[in-house]
Write a protein that holds these residues in place. Structure first.
Motif, PDB file in Angstrom:
ATOM      1  N   GLY A   1      -1.442   4.435   4.224  1.00 46.69           N
ATOM      2  CA  GLY A   1      -0.765   3.296   4.839  1.00 46.69           C
ATOM      3  C   GLY A   1      -1.685   2.352   5.590  1.00 46.69           C
TER       4      GLY A   1
ATOM      5  N   PRO B   1      -5.788   3.082   0.258  1.00 44.09           N
ATOM      6  CA  PRO B   1      -5.160   4.388   0.013  1.00 44.09           C
ATOM      7  C   PRO B   1      -4.797   4.598  -1.458  1.00 44.09           C
ATOM      8  CG  PRO B   1      -3.661   2.948   1.217  1.00 44.09           C
ATOM      9  CD  PRO B   1      -4.931   2.190   1.050  1.00 44.09           C
ATOM     10  N   VAL B   2      -5.815   4.692  -2.280  1.00 44.76           N
ATOM     11  CA  VAL B   2      -5.686   4.894  -3.719  1.00 44.76           C
ATOM     12  C   VAL B   2      -6.431   6.186  -4.043  1.00 44.76           C
ATOM     13  CG1 VAL B   2      -6.589   3.996  -5.915  1.00 44.76           C
ATOM     14  CG2 VAL B   2      -5.369   2.470  -4.341  1.00 44.76           C
TER      15      VAL B   2
ATOM     16  N   MET C   1      -5.197  -2.319 -12.758  1.00 48.29           N
ATOM     17  CA  MET C   1      -4.707  -1.601 -11.573  1.00 48.29           C
ATOM     18  C   MET C   1      -5.208  -0.162 -11.660  1.00 48.29           C
ATOM     19  SD  MET C   1      -0.686  -2.618 -11.185  1.00 48.29           S
ATOM     20  CE  MET C   1      -0.294  -1.913 -12.780  1.00 48.29           C
ATOM     21  N   PRO C   2      -5.404   0.491 -10.520  1.00 47.10           N
ATOM     22  CA  PRO C   2      -5.866   1.883 -10.543  1.00 47.10           C
ATOM     23  C   PRO C   2      -4.990   2.817 -11.388  1.00 47.10           C
ATOM     24  CG  PRO C   2      -6.072   1.004  -8.339  1.00 47.10           C
ATOM     25  CD  PRO C   2      -5.378  -0.053  -9.152  1.00 47.10           C
ATOM     26  N   ILE C   3      -3.686   2.639 -11.340  1.00 50.64           N
ATOM     27  CA  ILE C   3      -2.834   3.577 -12.106  1.00 50.64           C
ATOM     28  C   ILE C   3      -3.000   3.385 -13.613  1.00 50.64           C
ATOM     29  CG2 ILE C   3      -1.058   4.014 -10.347  1.00 50.64           C
ATOM     30  CD1 ILE C   3       0.743   1.996 -11.940  1.00 50.64           C
TER      31      ILE C   3
ATOM     32  N   ASN D   1      -2.570  10.144 -10.110  1.00 51.76           N
ATOM     33  CA  ASN D   1      -2.801   8.706  -9.968  1.00 51.76           C
ATOM     34  C   ASN D   1      -1.482   7.984 -10.156  1.00 51.76           C
ATOM     35  OD1 ASN D   1      -5.760   8.352  -9.800  1.00 51.76           O
ATOM     36  ND2 ASN D   1      -5.689   9.464 -11.724  1.00 51.76           N
ATOM     37  N   LYS D   2      -0.906   8.234 -11.322  1.00 47.64           N
ATOM     38  CA  LYS D   2       0.359   7.608 -11.661  1.00 47.64           C
ATOM     39  C   LYS D   2       1.417   8.687 -11.563  1.00 47.64           C
ATOM     40  CE  LYS D   2       2.512   4.789 -15.249  1.00 47.64           C
ATOM     41  NZ  LYS D   2       3.550   4.433 -14.270  1.00 47.64           N
TER      42      LYS D   2
ATOM     43  N   HIS E   1       5.199  -2.585 -10.293  1.00 47.52           N
ATOM     44  CA  HIS E   1       4.577  -1.317 -10.667  1.00 47.52           C
ATOM     45  C   HIS E   1       4.618  -0.384  -9.460  1.00 47.52           C
ATOM     46  CE1 HIS E   1       2.837  -3.289 -14.234  1.00 47.52           C
ATOM     47  NE2 HIS E   1       2.574  -4.304 -13.445  1.00 47.52           N
ATOM     48  N   GLN E   2       4.275   0.894  -9.722  1.00 44.60           N
ATOM     49  CA  GLN E   2       4.089   1.838  -8.619  1.00 44.60           C
ATOM     50  C   GLN E   2       3.172   1.209  -7.573  1.00 44.60           C
ATOM     51  OE1 GLN E   2       2.712   5.797  -9.842  1.00 44.60           O
ATOM     52  NE2 GLN E   2       1.257   5.791  -8.146  1.00 44.60           N
TER      53      GLN E   2
ATOM     54  N   GLY F   1      -0.449   4.696  -3.818  1.00 46.97           N
ATOM     55  CA  GLY F   1      -1.667   5.091  -4.535  1.00 46.97           C
ATOM     56  C   GLY F   1      -2.168   4.056  -5.526  1.00 46.97           C
ATOM     57  N   ASN F   2      -1.753   2.800  -5.366  1.00 45.95           N
ATOM     58  CA  ASN F   2      -2.114   1.759  -6.330  1.00 45.95           C
ATOM     59  C   ASN F   2      -2.356   0.450  -5.585  1.00 45.95           C
ATOM     60  OD1 ASN F   2      -2.545   0.831  -8.996  1.00 45.95           O
ATOM     61  ND2 ASN F   2      -0.418   0.155  -9.206  1.00 45.95           N
ATOM     62  N   VAL F   3      -2.927  -0.523  -6.245  1.00 40.95           N
ATOM     63  CA  VAL F   3      -2.946  -1.898  -5.739  1.00 40.95           C
ATOM     64  C   VAL F   3      -2.464  -2.790  -6.875  1.00 40.95           C
ATOM     65  CG1 VAL F   3      -4.869  -1.404  -4.154  1.00 40.95           C
ATOM     66  CG2 VAL F   3      -5.367  -2.448  -6.367  1.00 40.95           C
ATOM     67  N   ILE F   4      -1.720  -3.833  -6.534  1.00 44.22           N
ATOM     68  CA  ILE F   4      -1.134  -4.722  -7.548  1.00 44.22           C
ATOM     69  C   ILE F   4      -1.675  -6.137  -7.321  1.00 44.22           C
ATOM     70  CG2 ILE F   4       1.013  -5.643  -8.518  1.00 44.22           C
ATOM     71  CD1 ILE F   4       2.479  -3.185  -7.432  1.00 44.22           C
ATOM     72  N   PRO F   5      -2.536  -6.617  -8.243  1.00 42.88           N
ATOM     73  CA  PRO F   5      -3.209  -7.892  -7.994  1.00 42.88           C
ATOM     74  C   PRO F   5      -2.398  -9.098  -8.450  1.00 42.88           C
ATOM     75  CG  PRO F   5      -4.088  -6.935  -9.973  1.00 42.88           C
ATOM     76  CD  PRO F   5      -3.037  -5.980  -9.470  1.00 42.88           C
TER      77      PRO F   5
ATOM     78  N   VAL G   1      -3.315  -9.586  -3.319  1.00 40.78           N
ATOM     79  CA  VAL G   1      -3.177  -8.216  -3.820  1.00 40.78           C
ATOM     80  C   VAL G   1      -2.248  -7.430  -2.903  1.00 40.78           C
ATOM     81  CG1 VAL G   1      -4.426  -6.104  -4.433  1.00 40.78           C
ATOM     82  CG2 VAL G   1      -5.523  -8.331  -4.769  1.00 40.78           C
TER      83      VAL G   1
ATOM     84  N   PRO H   1      -0.782  -0.434  -0.647  1.00 36.18           N
ATOM     85  CA  PRO H   1       0.224   0.516  -0.118  1.00 36.18           C
ATOM     86  C   PRO H   1       0.141   0.695   1.395  1.00 36.18           C
ATOM     87  CG  PRO H   1      -1.475   1.684  -1.357  1.00 36.18           C
ATOM     88  CD  PRO H   1      -1.807   0.226  -1.467  1.00 36.18           C
ATOM     89  N   VAL H   2       0.463  -0.372   2.096  1.00 39.50           N
ATOM     90  CA  VAL H   2       0.445  -0.417   3.556  1.00 39.50           C
ATOM     91  C   VAL H   2       1.859  -0.788   3.989  1.00 39.50           C
ATOM     92  CG1 VAL H   2      -0.374  -1.899   5.455  1.00 39.50           C
ATOM     93  CG2 VAL H   2      -2.010  -0.957   3.806  1.00 39.50           C
TER      94      VAL H   2
END
Lengths: 346, 346
Positions: free
Chosen positions: A203, A247-248, A292-294, B188-189, B199-200, B203-207, B244, B247-248
């Motif tokens: 977070g 947090p990935v 994206m990381p996932i 991861n996913k 998207h999830q 544990g991810n970032v969405i750009p 971006v 997950p915060v």
């Protein structure tokens, strides 16, 4: 087929374990495989291609008879054993940053400067993880016009700090969830313990990776410029970088603006990136398709998307890239260096 | 003391609820408080300064007798009721993006262009959240030398997507933790459902935030330039921005390089930022002190740290800033506009 005696120094860490996996996946022509680690891991058994291999102690005479040593240990451990490895006649492909800037040590991303491996005098350095992913993403641009500068912001996964990083993330996520269930309030800052990272990472984002240098940048941030110069053969490359832990679990992402000598157009850049070895153009934002990381974890491909013109300078291209930093950013790149060294496809 | 009849349009959403809280905290001189929302929330009761207030239906004749309406609803709702609010004689301080670029609508961050509120013709727009936080961080730099361009990368919290954003984050975190416990493997996913985000997000970032424009940037990314120009009175400002989602829970962070007309030195920049109203210089990276969401949430101050020279251009300063986007990025800024409008300290 010629086979090789291969050692892994630091075989039990996150990168060492991944090196073992990639050696198998790539069918590296291994004769003897020697797994070396510190006292703590000695005697443990690890499977490789159906055989159980016992972890041996990393000590000064542990390298005799080896042809290649993949290094997945700290700078201190790499320095401690470098001379022993070279004296044993092996080539040390080292993932630490200890020798990366040494003049007689090639620093190699095989898809970019693969032939540099043949200049080695016993040591080849594996570059920094974020640097590898970023350079993989922009190497096609450099083919169209020489890159003169980059402004990069990273979104770095917890596994970049070793296997304990994601475990800490998961533990903290569990604690935050527990507090949420108990109070009904979603906590920003939880009652968590930070051991691997300087602060809570679940977070949160932490805008500092590595130690601080006099110019206010961190060691991690300066790698993008200094390693970039050496790998790309661009001695005047200028890079402003901000490295941020997010947090990935796995895969580093980088938002980067690339400045080139000539003005490029976006369609040419996309077409070139689509042709690049081990790079995937993944750029359909209208369909929510972007790196994206996932999407990019547990594979060796660097994904590139969100490609567009910089709005400040005509000679700028802005993009977002993402790749698995434990694999292409570390273990896979090291194994690819070994493959290149012995004349095999990577 | 003169008191005012204040309405909140969209009183039950994340920003509307925070506006109510900030009105109380700031002792805004409220006579009548009218909380307006859609059918679904009508009849619910909310506490304000010890009194229970019933949510009323937002309809065309709901605004009569009000002096100020704080808007915390969608663009569509803002457009539906704007003429009614203005006709009722109230000033509409609107958090939606519907009117931000209208020539006769001031777009205001009170610490930057507070006097613009007096140019209103019934509507004042509250700017985009990331834009507010970024401009708060760089306003001191603009005082030292005119800002000509910025390159910004954001790390935006889930609460920027409304109250459902952090709930989705927490639910997904719980699912990832569950999978980890069941399998011993950190996923991861995960097997998660994405409703709020494309998207999830755990544990991810969405750009990608907002919708795509012809130039390849998103609506959210273009706000930094277009709103920045209007707020800062810098019509030629150029901004390259990558937005971006991370997950915060709360607080947006922005890594930004600021280019000014003159060459500045870092010490002067730090000294000026330290003097700025509602800005905190938080820049001791050697002691692991830098802006982070867990530090900056639930308050109105924008934190600025990691201040250093850009390594590409002499006239660049690079920094990292962070602020609570539900508060200063939305609710607090709107209440501050109201305070400025009625001649009170903000």
């Amino acid at each position: 087929m010629k086979t090789y005696n291969v050692g892994i120094l630091g075989a039990t860490g996150a990168v060492g374990r991944e090196m073992l996996k990639v050696l198998g996946e790539r069918n590296f022509p291994v004769n003897e495989l020697r797994l070396l680690a510190s006292e703590r891991s000695v005697g443990k058994k690890v499977e490789f291609q159906g055989k159980e291999i016992e972890i041996k102690l990393a000590c000064h005479d542990a390298f005799k008879g080896l042809d290649i040593v993949l290094g997945a240990a700290s700078n201190a451990v790499a320095k401690e054993f470098k001379d022993d490895i070279v004296a044993a006649g092996a080539v040390f492909i080292d993932n630490s940053s200890a020798f990366r800037q040494d003049a007689d040590v090639p620093l190699v991303v095989p898809e970019i400067n693969g032939d540099d491996v043949f200049k080695n005098k016993g040591v080849i350095s594996n570059p920094n993880c974020s640097t590898i992913i970023t350079l993989m993403a922009v190497k096609g641009i450099n083919r169209l016009s020489k890159i003169v500068a980059m402004n990069a912001c990273t979104y770095q996964a917890t596994s970049g700090a070793g296997a304990a990083g994601p475990v800490e993330l998961m533990e903290q996520m569990e604690e935050l969830d527990k507090e949420y269930k108990e109070t009904g309030i979603i906590p920003n800052k939880g009652n968590v313990e930070a051991k691997v990272f300087a602060h809570q990472i679940a977070g949160n984002v932490i805008p500092m990776i590595g130690s601080l240098k006099d110019n206010g940048y961190t060691t991690e941030e300066m790698k993008m410029q200094n390693e970039g110069r050496k790998i790309m053969h661009l001695p005047d490359l200028k890079v402003t970088c901000t490295c941020v832990r997010v947090p990935v679990v796995r895969s580093h992402s980088i938002a980067v603006t690339v400045y080139t000598e000539d003005v490029l157009n976006v369609e040419d850049v996309k077409a070139q990136i689509a042709k690049e070895q081990n790079v995937k153009l993944y750029d359909e934002p209208e369909n929510q398709v972007y790196p994206m990381p996932i999407v990019t974890s547990d594979q060796d491909i660097t994904y590139v998307g969100r490609i567009r013109k910089d709005l400040i300078h005509d000679n700028g291209i802005t993009l977002f890239c993402c790749g698995d930093q434990v694999r292409k950013g570390a273990a896979t790149n090291a194994v690819q260096i070994a493959l290149k060294l012995v004349g095999l496809d990577f």
